[in-house]
Every structure is written in structure tokens, then in C-alpha cells.
Design an enzyme around this catalytic site. Structure first.
Site, mmCIF file in Angstrom:
data_model
loop_
_atom_site.group_PDB
_atom_site.id
_atom_site.type_symbol
_atom_site.label_atom_id
_atom_site.label_comp_id
_atom_site.label_asym_id
_atom_site.label_seq_id
_atom_site.Cartn_x
_atom_site.Cartn_y
_atom_site.Cartn_z
ATOM 1 N N SER A 104 -3.842 -3.941 4.995
ATOM 2 C CA SER A 104 -2.866 -4.751 4.359
ATOM 3 C C SER A 104 -3.510 -5.247 3.071
ATOM 4 C CB SER A 104 -2.383 -5.916 5.246
ATOM 5 O OG SER A 104 -1.340 -6.579 4.642
ATOM 6 N N ASP A 241 1.451 -5.967 -1.426
ATOM 7 C CA ASP A 241 0.069 -5.741 -1.321
ATOM 8 C C ASP A 241 -0.202 -4.396 -0.734
ATOM 9 O OD1 ASP A 241 1.432 -5.920 1.140
ATOM 10 O OD2 ASP A 241 0.020 -7.006 2.224
ATOM 11 N N ASP A 243 -0.189 -2.666 1.939
ATOM 12 C CA ASP A 243 0.700 -1.782 2.689
ATOM 13 C C ASP A 243 2.195 -2.268 2.564
ATOM 14 O OD1 ASP A 243 0.626 -4.378 3.827
ATOM 15 O OD2 ASP A 243 0.938 -3.532 5.872
ATOM 16 N N ASP A 245 4.002 -4.941 2.854
ATOM 17 C CA ASP A 245 4.773 -5.715 3.711
ATOM 18 C C ASP A 245 4.858 -7.230 3.131
ATOM 19 O OD1 ASP A 245 2.093 -6.596 4.175
ATOM 20 O OD2 ASP A 245 2.416 -6.721 6.499
#
Length: 447
Positions: A104, A241, A243, A245
Site C-alpha cells: 500500500s 497511494d 496500491d 486504495d
């Protein structure tokens, strides 16, 4: 021993904490647990595997694929895609399991593994516990035609982008947008989705090299986005960010709009269109008091959860609610996604601007952020944070002093010997004064 799975899968320093062996063992154990639960009954099992562009994702992907295929599970490699895309495609491609390799917003040396069930939701705690308990067990491995087959998925990006664009209620024509993809998983998806939705798009953070993910860019480092918005004369900046999400935003003047403000804007949009179930928003205890006051003023109910988007999602599913999120920018829109989706959130934030014909700074005025101060008190006995009578008395006194214009939150860290002291107050000075006092009480009483 500490639980291997955290609130967002298994995460750690790649090749030190999260090794290829552990990644393979986790995949084998996941296949065994799901098989024993009957998830594969009556058909040949299928898993999809995606990753962000971290260098370590390459060998970890190979390990996960090997573990699944050696357990008799067919594998579709999705390549580099956002976490919410993997969750979406797990369901859309009728897979029994989804696997995402990402840490992440963490720096490039870290990595992580998270699993999704066939509906695209993260596995529940009890399934993760069973996976952890079965790590490294010997069993009767399949051979011959029983082993899984591996192939690359084709058209995954296109399928996900089409889904995102179809969710946008109005054209974004006329909006100039800078999107920062954090040199991460949304580099192909986010600019394409924004352009197809009608926006004029400028990009930064779209040159991943495996080592620069989240480095000076993305939702955890907004200075580059603020500068780009001012330089291009854009109407708004959107930051994901690593990833994708999460989503944070920047106004035309370079002011940051955080997850609480985004949730406030979108909650009112959903309410106005009749799509906000029970006029309720789910948020964590870390959401700014200003958000909660604004929602109350608008006649909306806020359901509070512990910190972590999985807890937000659990409360949403339990109550039948469709909207929730976190101050950090995890925003869950269950009508369109099964997890936080930064690209989706950005599209709908821009749609609110387009539909209302108003700039982001005006929409963000729906709430006033109260000054919030966070102090991390390290090297204390965090297990006593909720039982210490001295600390409880100090917190009660501080809350009485702040009244309805502030609040206190004392929270033990989930991963470190640390207690987090958060104070909100009507002024920055007051928040600092109360936070510093409570931090000292924590230091002296929880040694």
C-alpha cells in the site's frame, strides 16, 4: 506469538519478514483452507493474482503462483493493477480466490499479501487464522493433471477501467485534473479512467521503476501534487497511494482535502440522489470531530468503528450501509466496489464538482476541520492504556475541559510498543497543550 495477519493482510520487509517461502506457504495454506471449507466443491479452483510495481513483487508473485498451482489451483496472473481492481476482478472473473501483493502506502522495501474471497471481499479473521495455523503442513500434493495451470489474463485493465467509468453519473468535461499515481499500481488505470470520463488530465508519479513507489509522491507526500496543480492551472489534484486504495485531493489553490472532507462531500451527494442507505455514514474513531459535527448538522448518522478499513467494511455489511471510510483516504462505495478504491473515489469527487458546478474548495466547506494533534508515546506498556486509573482520570479531566468543542482518543498501537494520544480542540494551541499533558501522563504511568 503475534498474529501474522494484521488489519490489512500480511505485511513486512520483503525478503526479510515476507520471504518467498512464506509467500508460497501462505498460498498453499489458503488453498487448503478454502478447499476444506468447500469453496472448490464441484469445480476446478481458480485464483487471480495481482501486484503493485515493487521490485520484490516479481519474486513474491512467482512464489504465490507456485504455491497455488502446486496445490491444484489454476492461476490467472493479472499483472500490475490496483488492489480494488484485483478485488473487483476476483468476482467478475468467477475466481475462487484473489491475491494482491502490495504494501500500500509503505516504502518500496516493504511488501504484503492480502487475500480476497470469491465475492471480492477480504477474507474474514477466522479464515486468516486457519490459514496461519496450517502454514508448512505436509499433505498429499496433487500430481499430473491435478496440478494447477498458469496463464496471463488479457484485458484486465480494460475491464476494470470500463467498470470505473460506467459508475460516473455525469461527464467530467471541462475539468482539468492532475493525478499523482505514486509510481504505483494506478499508473495505467487512473489517467485512462479520468480521460474517458471527460477530464483533461495531467500526470505525475507515473514512471514506476520498482523502487520509487510512494517516494516523494502519492497520497502520503502531497507537495509535488500541490506544485503541479498550481503550475498547470488545474482545477483539482487527485492523489492515490501505491496500491490505489486511497484518495486524497488538492484544491486549485493547493490546499489539501483529506478523507474526512471527501467523505462529507460524497455523503451529501449520495443523500441528494437517494443512494445513501438510512442516511448513514460509517467512519473510524480517528475521523475529525468536525466531520461528525457536519454530518449531524446535515441530518446524517455516523457509525463509528475501530481504525482500519476492514472494520469500516464489517460495520457497513452488518448494518446494510453503502458508504464509509477513513480520514486517510480509504473510501468504500459498496454500490461500486468491495473495498476502498482511490480511483473510483477521485472520479466521484470530480463528478460532484461537475454536477454542482462548484470548485473543490467550496464543496470542502461542508465541514470545518478542528485542529487535531497526534503524539506517539514510545516504549511504554501499551497493554495498560485502557486499564490505568490515573490515565483514565487525566482523560476525563481533559474531556471536561474541552467540552463539546474537542475530544480525546488514547489508542495503543497495533504493531509497536507505543500509545497514540490524539486531541482535537477549537484551537491548535489548546490541542497541543492538552495532548502534551496527556502524553506526559502516559509516559509516567505506563512505564
Amino acid at each position: 506469538m503475534a498474529r501474522l495477519f494484521g488489519t490489512d493482510g500480511v505485511r513486512g520487509l520483503a525478503n526479510r519478514d515476507l520471504t518467498a517461502r512464506l509467500a508460497m506457504d501462505l498460498s498453499v495454506a489458503a488453498a487448503r483452507v478454502l478447499g476444506e471449507q468447500g469453496e472448490f466443491r464441484g469445480h476446478r479452483p481458480l485464483a487471480v493474482v495481482g501486484r503493485d510495481p515493487r521490485a520484490s513483487g516479481e519474486f513474491l508473485e512467482a512464489a504465490v503462483v507456485a504455491g497455488l498451482a502446486s496445490s491444484g489451483v489454476d492461476v490467472l496472473r493479472l499483472g500490475v493493477l490496483p488492489t480494488p481492481a484485483v478485488a473487483y476482478l476476483t468476482h467478475q472473473l468467477h475466481a475462487d480466490l484473489g491475491v494482491m501483493l502490495s504494501a500500500s502506502h509503505n516504502p518500496a522495501p516493504d511488501n504484503g499479501i492480502k487475500f480476497f474471497d470469491r465475492s471480492g471481499h477480504k477474507l474474514p479473521d477466522d479464515s486468516e487464522d486457519r490459514i496461519e495455523a496450517r502454514l508448512g503442513e505436509e499433505w498429499d500434493w496433487p500430481t499430473g493433471a491435478g496440478v494447477g495451470r498458469v496463464r496471463d489474463a488479457h484485458g484486465a485493465v480494460e475491464q476494470y477501467v470500463a467498470h470505473l467509468v460506467a459508475s460516473v453519473p455525469v461527464s467530467l468535461d471541462g475539468l482539468r485534473v492532475v493525478v499523482d499515481c505514486a509510481n504505483g499500481a494506478s499508473c495505467d488505470v487512473a489517467p485512462e479512467a479520468l480521460r474517458r470520463a471527460g477530464a483533461e488530465v495531467f500526470t505525475i508519479g507515473t514512471a514506476p521503476d520498482g523502487l520509487n513507489i510512494n517516494s516523494g509522491c502519492g497520497s502520503t507526500h502531497l507537495d509535488a501534487l500541490r506544485a503541479a496543480v498550481r503550475e498547470t492551472g488545474a482545477d483539482v489534484g487527485i492523489a492515490n497511494d501505491g496500491d490505489a486504495d486511497r484518495c486524497l485531493a488538492v484544491t486549485a489553490a493547493g490546499e489539501v482535502v483529506d478523507g474526512d472532507q471527501i467523505m462529507a462531500i460524497l455523503a451529501l451527494e449520495l443523500r441528494e440522489t437517494g443512494a445513501l442507505t438510512a442516511d448513514t455514514v460509517v467512519a473510524t474513531v480517528m475521523s475529525n470531530l468536525g466531520f461528525k459535527l457536519a454530518m449531524r448538522e446535515a441530518g446524517l448518522t455516523v457509525v463509528e468503528t475501530a481504525v482500519g478499513d476492514r472494520y469500516v467494511l464489517e460495520a457497513m455489511k452488518a448494518g446494510g450501509f453503502v458508504f464509509g471510510g477513513e480520514q486517510s483516504g480509504h473510501v468504500i462505495m459498496l454500490d461500486h466496489a468491495t473495498t476502498g478504491d482511490g480511483v473510483l473515489t477521485g472520479l466521484h469527487l470530480l463528478a460532484a464538482m461537475a454536477r454542482r458546478g462548484r470548485p473543490l474548495d467550496e464543496l470542502a466547506k461542508v465541514m470545518t476541520r478542528l485542529p487535531q494533534v497526534l503524539v506517539n508515546v514510545k516504549d511504554v506498556d501499551k497493554t495498560r492504556a485502557k486499564t490505568s486509573p490515573e490515565l483514565a482520570a487525566a482523560v476525563a479531566a481533559a474531556e471536561a475541559d474541552l467540552g463539546e468543542t474537542g475530544r480525546v482518543l488514547i489508542r495503543p498501537s497495533g504493531t509497536e510498543p507505543m500509545v497514540r494520544v490524539m486531541v482535537e480542540a477549537a484551537s491548535e494551541e489548546k490541542a497541543h497543550t492538552v495532548a502534551d499533558h496527556l502524553a506526559e501522563v502516559v509516559r509516567t504511568t505506563l512505564r
